[in-house]
Design an enzyme around this catalytic site. Sequence first.
Site, PDB file in Angstrom:
ATOM      1  N   LYS A  47       0.983  -1.056  -0.193  1.00  0.00           N
ATOM      2  CA  LYS A  47      -0.055  -0.057   0.014  1.00  0.00           C
ATOM      3  C   LYS A  47       0.959   1.365  -0.027  1.00  0.00           C
ATOM      4  O   LYS A  47       0.289   2.296  -0.102  1.00  0.00           O
ATOM      5  CB  LYS A  47      -0.960  -0.078   1.168  1.00  0.00           C
ATOM      6  CG  LYS A  47      -1.740  -1.153   1.392  1.00  0.00           C
ATOM      7  CD  LYS A  47      -2.336  -1.382   2.789  1.00  0.00           C
ATOM      8  CE  LYS A  47      -2.857  -2.588   2.880  1.00  0.00           C
ATOM      9  NZ  LYS A  47      -3.124  -3.115   4.594  1.00  0.00           N
ATOM     10  N   GLY A  48       2.175   0.846   0.249  1.00  0.00           N
ATOM     11  CA  GLY A  48       2.918   2.220   0.405  1.00  0.00           C
ATOM     12  C   GLY A  48       3.080   3.470  -0.521  1.00  0.00           C
ATOM     13  O   GLY A  48       3.461   4.376  -0.214  1.00  0.00           O
ATOM     14  N   GLU A  57       7.580   3.117  -6.399  1.00  0.00           N
ATOM     15  CA  GLU A  57       7.852   2.513  -4.967  1.00  0.00           C
ATOM     16  C   GLU A  57       8.050   3.517  -4.019  1.00  0.00           C
ATOM     17  O   GLU A  57       8.242   4.874  -4.264  1.00  0.00           O
ATOM     18  CB  GLU A  57       9.310   2.040  -5.021  1.00  0.00           C
ATOM     19  CG  GLU A  57       9.490   0.718  -5.833  1.00  0.00           C
ATOM     20  CD  GLU A  57       9.314  -0.469  -5.232  1.00  0.00           C
ATOM     21  OE1 GLU A  57       8.786  -0.437  -4.042  1.00  0.00           O
ATOM     22  OE2 GLU A  57       9.717  -1.513  -5.639  1.00  0.00           O
ATOM     23  N   ASP A  58       7.634   3.302  -2.806  1.00  0.00           N
ATOM     24  CA  ASP A  58       7.754   4.192  -1.656  1.00  0.00           C
ATOM     25  C   ASP A  58       9.176   4.567  -1.325  1.00  0.00           C
ATOM     26  O   ASP A  58       9.642   5.630  -1.177  1.00  0.00           O
ATOM     27  CB  ASP A  58       6.868   3.609  -0.450  1.00  0.00           C
ATOM     28  CG  ASP A  58       7.066   2.410   0.144  1.00  0.00           C
ATOM     29  OD1 ASP A  58       7.989   1.550  -0.806  1.00  0.00           O
ATOM     30  OD2 ASP A  58       6.497   1.832   1.105  1.00  0.00           O
ATOM     31  N   ASP A 117      15.182   0.128  -0.377  1.00  0.00           N
ATOM     32  CA  ASP A 117      16.025   0.224   0.812  1.00  0.00           C
ATOM     33  C   ASP A 117      16.964  -0.759   0.592  1.00  0.00           C
ATOM     34  O   ASP A 117      18.270  -0.249  -0.054  1.00  0.00           O
ATOM     35  CB  ASP A 117      15.109  -0.414   2.078  1.00  0.00           C
ATOM     36  CG  ASP A 117      15.720  -0.377   3.274  1.00  0.00           C
ATOM     37  OD1 ASP A 117      16.602   0.469   3.578  1.00  0.00           O
ATOM     38  OD2 ASP A 117      15.411  -1.112   4.086  1.00  0.00           O
ATOM     39  N   VAL A 141      11.385   5.566   8.682  1.00  0.00           N
ATOM     40  CA  VAL A 141      10.555   6.754   8.450  1.00  0.00           C
ATOM     41  C   VAL A 141       9.183   6.364   8.113  1.00  0.00           C
ATOM     42  O   VAL A 141       8.810   5.174   7.785  1.00  0.00           O
ATOM     43  CB  VAL A 141      11.042   7.612   7.306  1.00  0.00           C
ATOM     44  CG1 VAL A 141      12.472   8.352   7.564  1.00  0.00           C
ATOM     45  CG2 VAL A 141      11.126   6.855   5.929  1.00  0.00           C
ATOM     46  N   ARG A 192       0.471   6.322   7.628  1.00  0.00           N
ATOM     47  CA  ARG A 192       0.632   6.616   5.935  1.00  0.00           C
ATOM     48  C   ARG A 192       0.076   7.870   5.668  1.00  0.00           C
ATOM     49  O   ARG A 192       0.578   8.406   4.496  1.00  0.00           O
ATOM     50  CB  ARG A 192      -0.162   5.361   5.192  1.00  0.00           C
ATOM     51  CG  ARG A 192       0.103   4.180   5.525  1.00  0.00           C
ATOM     52  CD  ARG A 192      -0.531   2.970   4.436  1.00  0.00           C
ATOM     53  NE  ARG A 192      -0.167   1.581   4.996  1.00  0.00           N
ATOM     54  CZ  ARG A 192       0.862   1.136   4.443  1.00  0.00           C
ATOM     55  NH1 ARG A 192       1.704   1.531   3.910  1.00  0.00           N
ATOM     56  NH2 ARG A 192       0.849  -0.268   5.055  1.00  0.00           N
TER      57      ARG A 192
HETATM   58  P1  5GP Z   1      13.610  -3.550   0.515  1.00  0.00           P
HETATM   59  O1  5GP Z   1      13.125  -4.799  -0.086  1.00  0.00           O
HETATM   60  O2  5GP Z   1      14.075  -2.611  -0.695  1.00  0.00           O
HETATM   61  O3  5GP Z   1      14.848  -3.627   1.629  1.00  0.00           O
HETATM   62  O4  5GP Z   1      12.232  -2.978   1.133  1.00  0.00           O
HETATM   63  C1  5GP Z   1      11.380  -1.959   0.639  1.00  0.00           C
HETATM   64  C2  5GP Z   1      10.186  -2.161   1.669  1.00  0.00           C
HETATM   65  O5  5GP Z   1      10.615  -1.973   2.890  1.00  0.00           O
HETATM   66  C3  5GP Z   1       9.341  -0.870   1.430  1.00  0.00           C
HETATM   67  O6  5GP Z   1       8.580  -1.154   0.244  1.00  0.00           O
HETATM   68  C4  5GP Z   1       8.639  -0.610   2.691  1.00  0.00           C
HETATM   69  O7  5GP Z   1       7.461  -1.266   2.687  1.00  0.00           O
HETATM   70  C5  5GP Z   1       9.668  -1.214   3.719  1.00  0.00           C
HETATM   71  N1  5GP Z   1      10.514  -0.225   4.509  1.00  0.00           N
HETATM   72  C6  5GP Z   1      11.952  -0.212   4.031  1.00  0.00           C
HETATM   73  N2  5GP Z   1      12.288   1.073   5.066  1.00  0.00           N
HETATM   74  C7  5GP Z   1      11.409   1.552   5.513  1.00  0.00           C
HETATM   75  C8  5GP Z   1      11.009   2.673   6.319  1.00  0.00           C
HETATM   76  O8  5GP Z   1      11.990   3.303   6.736  1.00  0.00           O
HETATM   77  N3  5GP Z   1       9.854   3.024   6.849  1.00  0.00           N
HETATM   78  C9  5GP Z   1       8.795   2.235   6.447  1.00  0.00           C
HETATM   79  N4  5GP Z   1       7.747   2.453   6.961  1.00  0.00           N
HETATM   80  N5  5GP Z   1       8.787   1.193   5.485  1.00  0.00           N
HETATM   81  C10 5GP Z   1      10.064   0.690   5.147  1.00  0.00           C
END
Ligand code: 5GP
Length: 176
Positions: free
Chosen positions: A43-44, A97-98, A101, A151, A163
């Site tokens: 949902k992000g 993407e939101d 990471d 965050v 959100r």
């Molecule tokens: P990745 O696979 O790039 O490690 O993770 C991406 C997902 O992790 C994002 O779509 C999000 O849902 C979650 N995520 C990573 N860092 C944060 C953060 O600082 N805050 C929040 N709310 N979600 C995060």
Amino acid sequence: MTAPPIERILFTEEQVSARIREVAAEISLKFYGRELKLVGVLKGSVFFLTALARAIDLPVKIDFLAISSFGGDTPGMVRIAKDLDDPIQGEDVLLVEDIVDTGLTTRYLLQTLAGRAPRSIAICTLLDRTVRRMVQVPVDYRCFEIPDRFVVGCGLDYKQLYRNLDYIAVLNPDRG
Ligand code: 5GP
């Protein structure tokens, strides 16, 4: 309303919307004369995607997918829980993407979508946290680079809350 447990605001509503307009202008220029399909990850990315879509000066379609993780605490063990409604074959796709990471989720989505023969596929993220990257992913458009702190706001949640904050903030580590 009780104040959210925020340590500090990283980007205000004004900064976020100004930056989204800049990125949307870049995208509009890049895809001038074409149609664009925005693919959002539930949902992000919903809040970011709708703001971006309204600021893009192109014919735009939108579609959504949802992912769920199955690896417990292992990052990147994800699968598609809700797929796109329509095919993307032959389309210019922008994966919205939101936050990118570790990059594992984005890499998985990119590989999955690329296998469906779009005309092109690019990545646009609201937030980029490159210090935690585990795999390289080609981020074509990003609004903000952020430090290694959790965050919330502008679509990003903590236990499904916050959100709807219209700014991006570091969550207070002493949150209940
Ligand atoms: P990745 O696979 O790039 O490690 O993770 C991406 C997902 O992790 C994002 O779509 C999000 O849902 C979650 N995520 C990573 N860092 C944060 C953060 O600082 N805050 C929040 N709310 N979600 C995060």
